[in-house]
Design a protein around this motif. Structure first.
Motif, PDB file in Angstrom:
ATOM      1  N   LEU A  35     -76.414 -44.753 -19.720  1.00 21.67           N
ATOM      2  CA  LEU A  35     -75.839 -43.259 -19.571  1.00 21.67           C
ATOM      3  C   LEU A  35     -75.764 -42.869 -18.109  1.00 21.67           C
ATOM      4  O   LEU A  35     -76.797 -42.806 -17.358  1.00 21.67           O
ATOM      5  CB  LEU A  35     -76.995 -42.394 -20.250  1.00 21.67           C
ATOM      6  N   GLU A  36     -74.488 -42.470 -17.697  1.00 23.68           N
ATOM      7  CA  GLU A  36     -74.312 -42.263 -16.431  1.00 23.68           C
ATOM      8  C   GLU A  36     -74.427 -40.649 -16.130  1.00 23.68           C
ATOM      9  O   GLU A  36     -74.701 -39.979 -17.073  1.00 23.68           O
ATOM     10  CB  GLU A  36     -72.867 -42.699 -16.010  1.00 23.68           C
ATOM     11  N   ASP A  37     -74.567 -40.517 -14.865  1.00 20.89           N
ATOM     12  CA  ASP A  37     -74.965 -39.121 -14.405  1.00 20.89           C
ATOM     13  C   ASP A  37     -74.145 -38.119 -14.977  1.00 20.89           C
ATOM     14  O   ASP A  37     -74.517 -36.856 -15.164  1.00 20.89           O
ATOM     15  CB  ASP A  37     -74.990 -39.038 -12.976  1.00 20.89           C
ATOM     16  N   ASP A  38     -72.827 -38.416 -15.448  1.00 16.08           N
ATOM     17  CA  ASP A  38     -71.986 -37.395 -15.874  1.00 16.08           C
ATOM     18  C   ASP A  38     -71.883 -37.114 -17.498  1.00 16.08           C
ATOM     19  O   ASP A  38     -71.138 -36.472 -18.028  1.00 16.08           O
ATOM     20  CB  ASP A  38     -70.513 -37.674 -15.470  1.00 16.08           C
ATOM     21  N   THR A  48     -72.704 -35.870 -21.195  1.00 18.86           N
ATOM     22  CA  THR A  48     -73.402 -34.711 -21.876  1.00 18.86           C
ATOM     23  C   THR A  48     -73.464 -35.119 -23.156  1.00 18.86           C
ATOM     24  O   THR A  48     -72.082 -35.098 -23.799  1.00 18.86           O
ATOM     25  CB  THR A  48     -72.348 -33.556 -21.391  1.00 18.86           C
ATOM     26  N   TYR A  87     -80.378 -30.901 -26.659  1.00 16.60           N
ATOM     27  CA  TYR A  87     -80.100 -32.274 -26.148  1.00 16.60           C
ATOM     28  C   TYR A  87     -80.642 -33.324 -26.873  1.00 16.60           C
ATOM     29  O   TYR A  87     -80.360 -34.441 -27.254  1.00 16.60           O
ATOM     30  CB  TYR A  87     -80.459 -32.549 -24.594  1.00 16.60           C
ATOM     31  N   CYS A 103     -63.283 -43.165 -17.598  1.00 17.12           N
ATOM     32  CA  CYS A 103     -64.556 -42.265 -17.343  1.00 17.12           C
ATOM     33  C   CYS A 103     -65.607 -42.701 -18.408  1.00 17.12           C
ATOM     34  O   CYS A 103     -65.755 -42.024 -19.207  1.00 17.12           O
ATOM     35  CB  CYS A 103     -63.911 -40.883 -17.606  1.00 17.12           C
ATOM     36  N   HIS A 112     -68.662 -43.174 -19.475  1.00 20.76           N
ATOM     37  CA  HIS A 112     -69.918 -42.267 -18.891  1.00 20.76           C
ATOM     38  C   HIS A 112     -71.086 -42.638 -20.115  1.00 20.76           C
ATOM     39  O   HIS A 112     -72.163 -42.355 -19.798  1.00 20.76           O
ATOM     40  CB  HIS A 112     -69.704 -41.008 -18.737  1.00 20.76           C
TER      41      HIS A 112
END
Length: 109
Positions: A10-13, A15, A27, A83, A85
Motif C-alpha cells: 500500500l503506497e502512500d497515495d 485511498t 477506512y 499509478c 498505488h
C-alpha cells in the motif's frame, strides 16, 4: 522468505474510499471489504494455470485503454496502467521487482 507468502503493498497515495474522512471506521470497513474480495478472487485461481502463477495483482491503478483478457469475474490481465498505488506481490513477483522492475505476468482486480 516463506514459499507461497504474498505481500500487500500500500503506497502512500492509496485511498480505500473515494473521499477523505476522519472516521477511521470507514477506512477499516473499506480495507476489510477489499481484502475479502481479494481472498475470494485468489481462491478461484488454479495455482497451476498461467493466471494462478501471477507476479502481481493490482488493486489500485490508473487504467489506460483496454485490458487484455478476463481471468475471473473481476480479475483481468491488465493493459497499460500507471499509478500503481496498491498491489499484491507473489514471491516470484517480488524477485522480479528486485531484479528488474519488469513484470510480465500481472493481473488486476
Amino acid at each position: 522468505e516463506e514459499e507461497g507468502s504474498l505481500m500487500v503493498i500500500l503506497e502512500d497515495d492509496v485511498t480505500p474510499i473515494p473521499i477523505l474522512t476522519s472516521d477511521v471506521r470507514e477506512y477499516h470497513a473499506a480495507y476489510r471489504k477489499l481484502f475479502a474480495t481479494l481472498r475470494s478472487e485468489l481462491s478461484q485461481l488454479d495455482p497451476k494455470s498461467r493466471a494462478g502463477n501471477f507476479d502481481l495483482i493490482y488493486f489500485g491503478r490508473n487504467k489506460h485503454g483496454r485490458d487484455k483478457e478476463d481471468v475471473t469475474g473481476r480479475l483481468v490481465v491488465p493493459g497499460f496502467s500507471t499509478c500503481a498505488h496498491a498491489y499484491l506481490l507473489s514471491p516470484s513477483g517480488a524477485r522480479r521487482c528486485s531484479l528488474s522492475l519488469s513484470l510480465s505476468r500481472s493481473l488486476s482486480l
